[in-house]
Motif scaffolding. Structure first.
Motif, PDB file in Angstrom:
ATOM      1  N   ASP A  84      -0.408   7.115  -1.183  1.00 41.43           N
ATOM      2  CA  ASP A  84      -1.636   7.638  -1.789  1.00 41.43           C
ATOM      3  C   ASP A  84      -2.742   6.582  -1.846  1.00 41.43           C
ATOM      4  O   ASP A  84      -3.671   6.682  -2.652  1.00 41.43           O
ATOM      5  N   GLU A  85      -2.613   5.553  -0.968  1.00 38.54           N
ATOM      6  CA  GLU A  85      -3.635   4.508  -0.808  1.00 38.54           C
ATOM      7  C   GLU A  85      -3.771   3.611  -2.040  1.00 38.54           C
ATOM      8  O   GLU A  85      -4.800   2.970  -2.244  1.00 38.54           O
ATOM      9  N   ARG A  86      -2.742   3.524  -2.836  1.00 38.24           N
ATOM     10  CA  ARG A  86      -2.764   2.656  -4.018  1.00 38.24           C
ATOM     11  C   ARG A  86      -2.172   1.299  -3.662  1.00 38.24           C
ATOM     12  O   ARG A  86      -1.074   1.214  -3.124  1.00 38.24           O
ATOM     13  N   GLN A  87      -2.910   0.228  -3.965  1.00 36.20           N
ATOM     14  CA  GLN A  87      -2.400  -1.118  -3.758  1.00 36.20           C
ATOM     15  C   GLN A  87      -1.720  -1.614  -5.036  1.00 36.20           C
ATOM     16  O   GLN A  87      -2.222  -1.386  -6.135  1.00 36.20           O
ATOM     17  N   PHE A  88      -0.600  -2.277  -4.859  1.00 35.41           N
ATOM     18  CA  PHE A  88       0.105  -2.829  -6.011  1.00 35.41           C
ATOM     19  C   PHE A  88       0.917  -4.041  -5.572  1.00 35.41           C
ATOM     20  O   PHE A  88       1.160  -4.258  -4.381  1.00 35.41           O
TER      21      PHE A  88
ATOM     22  N   LEU B 139       0.856  -1.183   0.000  1.00 32.46           N
ATOM     23  CA  LEU B 139       0.000   0.000   0.000  1.00 32.46           C
ATOM     24  C   LEU B 139       0.893   1.234   0.000  1.00 32.46           C
ATOM     25  O   LEU B 139       1.757   1.389   0.867  1.00 32.46           O
ATOM     26  N   SER B 140       0.677   2.118  -0.985  1.00 30.96           N
ATOM     27  CA  SER B 140       1.479   3.334  -1.088  1.00 30.96           C
ATOM     28  C   SER B 140       0.867   4.442  -0.243  1.00 30.96           C
ATOM     29  O   SER B 140      -0.245   4.306   0.280  1.00 30.96           O
TER      30      SER B 140
END
Length: 243
Positions: free
Chosen positions: A205-209, A202-203
């Motif tokens: 900026d709330e981005r999952q990757f 989880l980054s």
């Protein structure tokens, strides 16, 4: 080595910072508290522990031969010391969750906090704080916590565990002072949780990757292989491993 055993203190790291400055300390000092009222981990997280059941201590150690850029090696050394002792006690599947948590399987058994003492723009000493779950077996609202007793069924004397940890810690610090940086780094990376396996992150900026942990940089940043086999570096505040 001087060992101060206290019943209750706010934080062993904070206490050591105060007394090492007041006394202009040169010798190694260990502060062991049966209870901390304001124990913390990385980024200000709180450490939940029952009084007298777990091991909460901090170590003050002069490290003038280590530069500011090399201070993450002290955290790696501490992680390996804890890993060695847990393995010695027959705890299985001990791994280091970058940067400072020790897991057995997927459960957290230990947290480490390291703080630098800077004098004249140079690294003068390190204060290493350790919170190790020893005899506690129940936690409130902490789903992935475990302890030595939970894993082995055996009640351990805290002083015995402290002695084992200090011996291994000084072993690894001695390696650092001899310049054995690659030995420390290679061993740390070999025991990284989820290394070389796809994992979800989880980054900020709330981005999952999805990425694959390949190791750590010299300064302690996580090396993560992402799309197109590109390896990027991440600091602690930039990324969170979801598991």
């Amino acid at each position: 080595m001087r060992i101060d055993k206290l019943h209750t203190i706010d934080s062993t790291n904070d206490y050591l910072k105060r007394i090492s400055k007041e006394e202009n300390a040169e010798e190694d000092i260990v502060v062991w508290a049966l209870e901390q009222t304001a124990g913390r981990g990385q980024m200000g997280t709180q450490w939940q522990t029952e009084s007298g059941k777990n091991l909460t201590f901090s170590v003050f150690r002069k490290v003038k031969r280590i530069t500011i850029d090399e201070q993450f090696y002290a955290l790696m050394a501490a992680s390996l010391a804890v890993k060695d002792v847990l393995s010695q006690l027959l705890i299985k599947n001990v791994r280091v969750k970058w940067p400072n948590d020790i897991l057995t399987d997927n459960d957290k058994i230990c947290g480490i906090l390291i703080e630098s003492v800077i004098k004249g723009g140079q690294l003068d000493a390190m204060i290493l704080g350790v919170g190790l779950n020893v005899n506690q077996t129940q936690w409130e609202n902490v789903p992935r916590a475990t302890s030595i007793k939970s894993r082995t069924g055996i009640h351990f004397e805290l002083e015995e565990i402290l002695s084992l940890l200090l011996k291994r810690f000084h072993h690894y610090v001695d390696l650092l002072l001899k310049g054995e940086f690659n030995t420390i780094k290679n061993d740390y990376e070999a025991h990284l949780f989820k290394k070389d396996k796809p994992a979800t992150f989880l980054s900020v900026d709330e981005r999952q990757f999805v990425g694959i942990i390949k190791g750590v940089s010299e300064s302690g940043k996580l090396l993560l292989q992402e799309e197109n086999d590109v390896v990027n570096e991440y600091d602690l505040k930039e990324i969170q491993l979801l598991y």
